[in-house]
Motif scaffolding. Structure first.
Motif, PDB file in Angstrom:
ATOM      1  N   VAL A   1      41.287 -13.190  78.353  1.00  0.00           N
ATOM      2  CA  VAL A   1      40.678 -13.514  77.029  1.00  0.00           C
ATOM      3  C   VAL A   1      40.310 -12.243  76.264  1.00  0.00           C
ATOM      4  CG1 VAL A   1      39.268 -14.988  75.457  1.00  0.00           C
ATOM      5  CG2 VAL A   1      39.946 -15.698  77.854  1.00  0.00           C
TER       6      VAL A   1
ATOM      7  N   LEU B   1      35.331 -13.792  81.170  1.00  0.00           N
ATOM      8  CA  LEU B   1      36.679 -14.098  80.616  1.00  0.00           C
ATOM      9  C   LEU B   1      37.466 -13.127  80.113  1.00  0.00           C
ATOM     10  CD1 LEU B   1      35.088 -17.238  78.322  1.00  0.00           C
ATOM     11  CD2 LEU B   1      37.003 -17.158  80.081  1.00  0.00           C
ATOM     12  N   ARG B   2      37.106 -11.980  79.509  1.00  0.00           N
ATOM     13  CA  ARG B   2      37.521 -10.709  79.444  1.00  0.00           C
ATOM     14  C   ARG B   2      38.498 -10.307  80.738  1.00  0.00           C
ATOM     15  NH1 ARG B   2      35.392  -5.886  75.859  1.00  0.00           N
ATOM     16  NH2 ARG B   2      34.255  -5.380  77.797  1.00  0.00           N
TER      17      ARG B   2
ATOM     18  N   VAL C   1      39.719 -16.876  69.592  1.00  0.00           N
ATOM     19  CA  VAL C   1      38.949 -17.116  70.623  1.00  0.00           C
ATOM     20  C   VAL C   1      37.928 -18.081  70.273  1.00  0.00           C
ATOM     21  CG1 VAL C   1      39.736 -15.121  71.781  1.00  0.00           C
ATOM     22  CG2 VAL C   1      37.635 -15.161  70.614  1.00  0.00           C
ATOM     23  N   TYR C   2      37.185 -18.694  71.276  1.00  0.00           N
ATOM     24  CA  TYR C   2      35.970 -19.460  71.072  1.00  0.00           C
ATOM     25  C   TYR C   2      34.708 -18.320  70.621  1.00  0.00           C
ATOM     26  CZ  TYR C   2      38.389 -23.379  73.256  1.00  0.00           C
ATOM     27  OH  TYR C   2      39.223 -24.386  73.648  1.00  0.00           O
TER      28      TYR C   2
ATOM     29  N   GLN D   1      45.731 -21.571  75.410  1.00  0.00           N
ATOM     30  CA  GLN D   1      45.930 -20.398  76.025  1.00  0.00           C
ATOM     31  C   GLN D   1      44.774 -19.445  76.451  1.00  0.00           C
ATOM     32  OE1 GLN D   1      47.267 -17.752  72.844  1.00  0.00           O
ATOM     33  NE2 GLN D   1      48.227 -16.323  74.205  1.00  0.00           N
ATOM     34  N   TYR D   2      43.490 -19.935  75.921  1.00  0.00           N
ATOM     35  CA  TYR D   2      42.278 -19.228  76.255  1.00  0.00           C
ATOM     36  C   TYR D   2      41.371 -19.971  77.240  1.00  0.00           C
ATOM     37  CZ  TYR D   2      44.038 -15.661  72.763  1.00  0.00           C
ATOM     38  OH  TYR D   2      44.642 -14.797  72.307  1.00  0.00           O
ATOM     39  N   ASP D   3      41.795 -21.148  77.567  1.00  0.00           N
ATOM     40  CA  ASP D   3      41.030 -22.208  78.154  1.00  0.00           C
ATOM     41  C   ASP D   3      41.008 -21.751  79.693  1.00  0.00           C
ATOM     42  OD1 ASP D   3      40.950 -23.496  75.862  1.00  0.00           O
ATOM     43  OD2 ASP D   3      41.511 -25.204  76.203  1.00  0.00           O
ATOM     44  N   HIS D   4      39.962 -21.340  80.337  1.00  0.00           N
ATOM     45  CA  HIS D   4      40.043 -21.081  81.528  1.00  0.00           C
ATOM     46  C   HIS D   4      38.601 -21.802  82.218  1.00  0.00           C
ATOM     47  CE1 HIS D   4      42.424 -17.318  81.918  1.00  0.00           C
ATOM     48  NE2 HIS D   4      42.050 -17.205  80.453  1.00  0.00           N
TER      49      HIS D   4
ATOM     50  N   SER E   1      44.949 -19.988  82.956  1.00  0.00           N
ATOM     51  CA  SER E   1      44.497 -20.733  81.785  1.00  0.00           C
ATOM     52  C   SER E   1      45.560 -21.840  81.441  1.00  0.00           C
ATOM     53  CB  SER E   1      44.131 -19.680  80.597  1.00  0.00           C
ATOM     54  OG  SER E   1      45.133 -18.917  79.941  1.00  0.00           O
TER      55      SER E   1
ATOM     56  N   TYR F   1      34.839 -18.180  86.074  1.00  0.00           N
ATOM     57  CA  TYR F   1      36.012 -18.589  85.248  1.00  0.00           C
ATOM     58  C   TYR F   1      37.342 -18.420  85.901  1.00  0.00           C
ATOM     59  CZ  TYR F   1      32.793 -19.074  81.225  1.00  0.00           C
ATOM     60  OH  TYR F   1      31.810 -19.239  80.394  1.00  0.00           O
TER      61      TYR F   1
ATOM     62  N   TYR G   1      38.498 -10.667  74.360  1.00  0.00           N
ATOM     63  CA  TYR G   1      36.979 -10.457  73.553  1.00  0.00           C
ATOM     64  C   TYR G   1      36.785  -8.992  73.455  1.00  0.00           C
ATOM     65  CZ  TYR G   1      35.367 -15.197  74.143  1.00  0.00           C
ATOM     66  OH  TYR G   1      35.233 -16.754  73.965  1.00  0.00           O
TER      67      TYR G   1
END
Lengths: 250, 57, 549
Positions: A166, A161-162, A49-50, A94-97, C260, C256, A168
């Motif tokens: 994602v 994000l979670r 993840v970022y 995949q984790y790009d929102h 995705s 967000y 985290y």
């Protein structure tokens, strides 16, 4: 049939429902399968993840509208693979929102720009693009170096994000602001935790060349340097195989 | 939600999507050319040219 | 405040209540977001609500409007909407010229975040699509639905709520980009709170439209209303689904996206493509099906054809979104599906364009003499050209060359300038004199000037982008004899420079036309044009004065 249509028309509501029914089918057919299949997104073990700093950089990238001129999607075409590198895989965003594939290349594609240039190059280029590339049309982003980075709500960003999927960890959420500082201060006490949480390959450097201050420049350069580096998967396909597939797709 | 495999969904999309498309086209054509509608359409055509600029009361 | 005097006391109170509610909401957002960019938007909403409250309060005791108003159509919000349309047009096209100039001369700006290309560009796109296009659609749809139903709008509050609320949304969007608030989804950049607000507005708009239709005295719903309804409904569905997102907190402007990667890309272009279909096509087709026959004084060529093309467009467009993602990580079958339907789509599109042109068949002398009708004729031609180009660009092999290049930009502008803006100007020039009870526009020669500015501007723009796009696409894929790429990226960029200058010139022409048009509309509102007879004496009696005479 005509009677039905006449009734539909008489009650305008029925007509409205007919429009929705007729129009929504296409979207359902195209989009629904994307959510059920496994093939859409490849399974990759090493996808990470970022970090909070990279995430903040990504948000700056979005804020400044970089996506309007730079794509992050290398198509399966021979010239693109040769110019930019292995073509983009679904898993990489995949984790790009949201995703930042873009639709226009006024500037070059950035999907594989991470690690291609030094931090100093990026900082100089962002501050004054024409000092580095005289023919460039890119706007200057000198103020990024002047703006201190907002870190106090980074935990809340990770939580949001979670919620959308994602992965985290609690630890990452708790330490989000610390990790943002840590990643840009290699000699500081906070740096160690970053590698622990996000992996030893994480770039931990004073990205903007000034370890004394955490700026928006730090974040943006950290993000640019991770583009295409979150997983090894695209590089694992042999270069030859990539080209063959690109040709076939053509 | 029930587990639906990708193949099933694609199959549905391909078969029913096509069927739906044809049925819809036929339906619209029938409606459009139904003889009794001729008068309505002829009237509708002229609504725009109505000179009187106030609502019917 | 004549506009407020037209409202009953109850309606003024309702308006006051609603404006108060908006102000409170703004205050809540502002307080929650005081440490965030959101705070500015809270303040903006408070000011917006407060201005309306003050205007209403000052006129709360004005006498009740006369009963006789009920036997007239309710046109006040439409008049207001026309002025707003032109204000947005000039503003957004000015920004458009500026951003295009920045691509030719990147230093032509300030050393400040708000003035950089990346922030200005969505101001241009949103300003044109939603500010200019949206206001034009709201104003004309409310005009058309009343006339073709022969029924007055059901109340006097909801049309104002829709119009003003919608403009608040546009303001939030545009000021947000300057401030750095964006969710970066192309053509859907506004953040979560603005998105929620638009949903409220849009539901009210839909209910208002349905209520008016329910009051209609005609047995049949005229086809223009079908297009407007499809526009309202489908845009609502697209907007809600594409903007699903989780805000960071109630006090943060940032959210967000729920989607995705691949799913987000597909959703985004499903939205993007169909925003073009239902906002920029269906809505403006509705406009065309009313104002074109009206101005030509001829019924539409084939009513049946308009019905068939309506269902064709409604059905087919939604499948075509994936052609924006050829050769990407999107599954292959989805790309093929999108390509196929994009090509089939040409049938109903050309049916509409043909229907419009055949309506004019037999009235070409009117087209020759009347710039307003000519605006609509050119719009129909561009509609035909652009939809053809659209289907062509959706073919995978063509798309591999055109995608990511200026060709797409040229295509979009052929649609936006040639079709959307031209049909709008034609409709506004038809509508303005009739709404303000003028015999004609303030100056017909200025309409003529506007027409030629618009046509020249569009041609320069589109040709420049075709050239640059194709050159760019070819340079990127040219190999030399030794099998390596011939051109570096920067060489392709340098080759674009002359075309970028030409594009700015084209844009400048178009902007000039819009300014002239705005002046003409404002003067029509302010002054009764000189009586025809008086003009005839100064000009010589044998010249044609009224188009078509």
């Amino acid at each position: 049939m005509p009677e039905i249509h006449r009734k539909l028309e008489r009650t305008a509501i029925g007509f409205a429902l007919a429009i929705i029914a007729v129009s929504s089918i296409g979207g359902l057919v195209e989009i629904a399968p994307l959510f059920t299949i496994d093939e859409t997104v490849e399974k990759v073990e090493d996808m990470r993840v970022y970090t909070p700093l990279e995430l903040a950089g990504r948000n700056i990238y979005m804020r400044e509208g970089c996506y309007a001129c730079h794509s992050q999607m290398i198509r399966t075409l021979r010239d693109e693979v040769e110019r930019y590198g292995p073509y983009s895989l679904a898993v990489e965003s995949q984790y790009d929102h949201p995703m930042l594939w873009g639709s226009k290349r006024t500037g070059p594609d950035l999907a594989r720009v991470g690690g291609k240039y030094s931090d100093e190059w990026h900082v100089a280029h962002l501050a004054d693009p024409r000092a580095v590339v005289p023919e460039s049309k890119m706007p200057a982003y000198a103020w990024l170096q002047r703006n201190a980075l907002r870190t106090h709500d980074l935990s809340a960003h990770l939580v949001a994000l979670r919620r959308v999927g994602v992965p985290y960890s609690d630890e990452m959420v708790e330490n989000a602001a610390r990790d943002a500082f840590g990643q840009a201060f290699p000699d500081g006490a906070m740096a160690e935790g970053v590698a622990e949480r996000y992996g030893d390959d994480t770039n931990i450097r004073a990205f903007d060349g000034d370890p004394g201050r955490l700026t928006e420049m730090d974040a943006l350069v950290a993000y640019l340097q991770i583009l295409g580096q979150l997983t090894d998967a695209p590089h694992q396909k042999e270069a030859g195989e990539q080209l063959v597939q690109a040709e076939e797709a053509e | 939600m029930m587990e639906i495999s990708h193949e099933t969904l694609v199959a549905i999309a391909k078969s029913w999507g096509l069927f739906y498309f044809i049925a819809m086209s036929i339906g619209v054509l029938i409606y459009t050319f139904w003889p009794r509608n001729r008068k309505r359409f002829a009237r509708a055509k002229l609504i725009v040219l109505d000179k009187e600029d106030r609502p019917c009361s | 405040m004549r506009l407020i005097a037209g409202l009953t006391t109850t309606e003024r109170q309702t308006g006051l209540f609603l404006a108060g509610l908006v102000t409170l909401m703004g205050a809540a957002l502002g307080i929650a977001g005081r440490n965030d960019l959101l705070g500015y938007h809270g303040l903006l909403i408070v000011v917006f609500g407060a201005v309306i409250m003050i205007a209403l309060l000052r006129n709360l005791d004005a006498p009740e409007p006369e009963e006789s108003r009920l036997s007239e159509y309710y046109d006040d919000p439409i008049r207001f909407g026309i002025v707003l349309t032109m204000v947005w047009a000039v503003f957004a096209m000015f920004i458009g010229v500026w951003v295009s100039a920045l691509l030719a001369w990147p230093e032509l700006t300030f050393d400040a975040a708000w003035a950089s290309f990346g922030r200005l560009r969505p101001v241009h796109t949103t300003g044109v699509i939603f500010g200019f296009g949206g206001n034009a659609l709201i104003a004309t749809s409310l005009h058309v639905v009343q006339r073709t139903s022969r029924a007055r709008l059901p109340d006097q509050v909801s049309p104002w709520f829709v119009l003003l609320g919608y403009n608040l949304f546009c303001l939030l969007a545009v000021t947000g980009y300057f401030l750095g608030i964006t969710q970066s989804k192309e053509y859907a950049e506004p953040e979560w709170y603005a998105d929620i607000w638009l949903v409220i507005i849009w539901v009210t708009y839909f209910v208002l439209y349905i209520r008016t239709l329910a009051r209609r005295k005609e047995p049949h719903i005229y086809v223009a209303n079908w297009y407007f309804m499809a526009f309202i409904l489908v845009v609502a569905v697209l907007h809600i689904i594409n903007n699903l997102a989780v805000p960071v907190s109630f006090g943060s402007a940032k959210a967000y996206s729920a989607f995705s990667g691949v799913q987000d890309a597909m959703t985004q272009w499903w939205y993007g493509h169909n925003a073009v279909a239902f906002f920029l096509t269906a809505g403006f087709l509705g406009m065309m099906y009313y104002y074109l026959p009206k101005r030509a004084e001829r019924p539409i060529y084939s009513y049946r054809l308009s019905i068939i093309s309506f269902w064709g467009i409604t059905f087919l467009y939604l499948w075509a979104g994936s052609h924006h993602l050829h050769y990407t990580a999107l599954p292959h079958w989805v790309q093929t599906l999108g390509m196929t339907f994009s090509i089939v789509l040409l049938v109903p599109s050309w049916a509409s364009a043909g229907n419009a042109l055949l309506t004019l068949n037999g009235a070409w002398h009117k087209v020759r003499d009347d710039a307003t009708l000519r605006f609509m004729m050119v719009a129909a031609v561009f509609y035909g050209l652009t939809t053809f180009e659209g289907s062509f660009l959706a073919i995978r092999a063509v798309n591999s060359l055109s995608h990511y290049t200026d060709w797409t930009v040229g295509h979009v502008h052929a649609g936006a300038l040639g079709w959307v803006a031209m049909i709008t100007f034609g409709a506004l020039y038809t509508l303005t004199p009739s709404l303000w009870k003028r015999e004609r526009m303030y100056s017909n020669s200025l309409v003529e000037v506007h027409f030629w500015c618009a046509v020249i501007g569009t041609f320069i723009y589109v040709f420049a982008m075709w050239n640059s796009g194709i050159i760019q696409g070819l340079m990127w894929r040219t190999y030399n004899d030794s099998g390596t790429l011939t051109y570096s990226f920067i060489e392709s960029l340098v080759a674009m420079h002359p075309y970028y200058i030409a594009r700015t010139v084209g844009g400048l022409f178009f902007l000039t036309g819009a300014v002239v048009g705005t002046y003409n509309i404002l003067m029509t509102i302010r002054h009764e044009p000189r009586p025809l007879r008086e003009r005839a004496e100064t000009l010589g009696a044998d010249q044609p004065l009224v188009p078509g005479e």
